[in-house]
Design a protein around this motif. Sequence first.
Motif: not given
Length: 172
Positions: A118-122, A129-138, A154-160, A164-165
């Motif tokens: 969660v902290l890393t996702t933040q 603010p709109k990372p791709s799936e590849g960016e999230i995984r990296e 990954v779905a959680s980060v996309q949803c977050a 936030i947006a």
Amino acid sequence: MSDQLPEVSDEPTVVTVTVNGKKQRALAEPRMLLSDFVRHGLGLTGTHVGCEHGVCGACSIRVDGEVVRSCLMLAVQVDGCTIETIEGMAKGDSLHPIQQAFQEEHGLQCGFCTPAMVLTTQRLLEESPKPSEGEIREYLSGNICRCTGYQGIVASVQCAARKIADQEAQQS
């Protein structure tokens, strides 16, 4: 010129930090790890210790805004710094949008890696603010989860990112 090294004290040192917006002071032995200081000195047990070698990422917290492995730092190194832990994310009973997303998208199972995720996702969403799936995984590749297949994370980060947006759009 002297060939002797300066003497190092084994006496505990007072470490002053701002933790989740609140200034705190606690004693730390010179060789006390930041992870132990946060958990035992400050009583914030949401920071988990896994491998104690900086590999798994479970102990990740934020120091002056940057994600760090608290098992690789000494407590005395953060004197005067600002620390953010999972305990500072929610506002009262209201979960942070990232926490809500992890709950809604099943981005957690046992919960051991979740605080660091969660902290890393933040931090990721602050940088992108709109990372791709590849960016999230990296970006999350330094945080090991032994329970999930990462798809829920990954779905959680996309949803977050969407939450936030939306929240920012409503505030404008």
